[in-house]
Design an enzyme around this catalytic site. Sequence first.
Site, short mmCIF file in Angstrom:
data_model
loop_
_atom_site.label_atom_id
_atom_site.label_comp_id
_atom_site.label_asym_id
_atom_site.label_seq_id
_atom_site.Cartn_x
_atom_site.Cartn_y
_atom_site.Cartn_z
N SER A 170 0.86 -1.19 0.00
CA SER A 170 0.00 0.00 0.00
C SER A 170 0.90 1.24 0.00
O SER A 170 1.68 1.42 -0.92
CB SER A 170 -0.94 -0.04 1.22
N THR A 171 0.81 2.07 1.02
CA THR A 171 1.62 3.30 1.06
C THR A 171 3.12 2.98 0.97
O THR A 171 3.63 2.15 1.72
CB THR A 171 1.35 4.07 2.36
N HIS A 197 -2.63 -1.06 -3.41
CA HIS A 197 -3.83 -0.25 -3.15
C HIS A 197 -3.74 1.05 -3.94
O HIS A 197 -2.93 1.92 -3.62
CB HIS A 197 -3.95 0.06 -1.65
N MET A 290 -0.05 0.91 5.03
CA MET A 290 -0.91 1.12 6.19
C MET A 290 -1.93 -0.01 6.29
O MET A 290 -2.32 -0.60 5.30
CB MET A 290 -1.65 2.46 6.07
N ASP A 293 -4.35 -5.33 5.51
CA ASP A 293 -4.81 -6.14 4.39
C ASP A 293 -3.77 -7.19 4.05
O ASP A 293 -2.58 -6.89 3.93
CB ASP A 293 -5.08 -5.24 3.18
#
Length: 352
Positions: A170-171, A197, A290, A293
């Site tokens: 993600s991030t 993401h 973050m 998931d």
Amino acid sequence: MAVRVLVVDDSTFMRSFLIKYIDADPRLEVVGTAANGLEAIERVQTLRPDVVSLDIEMPKMNGLEALRTIMRVRPVPVIMLSSLTSNGATETMESLQIGAIDFVHKPTSTFALNIHRIMSELNDKLYAAAAVKLKPPVRLRERPAGSVRSGVAEADWGSEVRQIVAIGTSTGGPQALTSLLSGLEEGWPCPVLIVQHMPALFTTSLAARLHKLSPMPVAEAVDGEPLRNGRVYLAPGDHHMTVQREGDGYRIGLSQGAERSGHRPSVDELFASLTPLEELSRHLVLLTGMGKDGVEEMVRARRSAKVTTVAEARESCVIYGMPRAAVEAGGAEHVVPLDGMVAFLTGCLNRS
């Protein structure tokens, strides 16, 4: 103590709107604003904020030009505000390579149905970004057009699939994927599936950029296409990606089912689809990001045979969220820094 935020946007109305939402979060405090890139550079130096919310499209000096200068004169974590257009996606990918931590798509209207979700996402990312220790951005040369992409022969790419590498992030993911995939000097004789993401259009731009940098061909996944060794498949934004048996091989499945773990695409959905495929050696990886998931299905997968589970080490993560959750839940069998990930996974592939 609240995180100090500088808001940069050329619209007076949008600046007021952002201030209202950001200041309503007790974790955050707006300490100043700027209407263009030149003002942003000056206020970063005088106000010394902890984090910056930076619009891309502005007069006098746009967000990308301002970001380059900020990263040179006084580096500070930056979250970009980007439009949901193909141009916006391309510029956003460039901003992440320059040094921005992450982005949020800019609301087209304060009356948008998802406005509260967008602003909640922005606040969460501003808060998380403020704690990031900035590192020099990864600077890599693109591969020449038409150059050989891998030491793995084309015949091997079409052979039987016996192993799969599945990556969730993600991030900080675009930077991490750039570093990881560009390090594959000889490529891997297996398919690599990635969930990042990111909204639609943005994944298209990310896949195009990674394709230029990686020895292995990279593309957004297409529903129903067969898995082939030596190729990288990126889940399209707003679609879950799974792997399904088909005859003697495997194919990609895409769907727009309900979000899982707050996301679509979801890492948990990809990992869950691999758990029943016990004839395959599966290597599951969680990189920077973050949330959590991918953790639930990584924990479940670890109970199966022929599964390797890996979390990125804290010291190399932009955001130590998803990997940390995997470690704490007992899902990650191995913890590996990003600069050692290629060698570690190559060893796993060679031993399986």
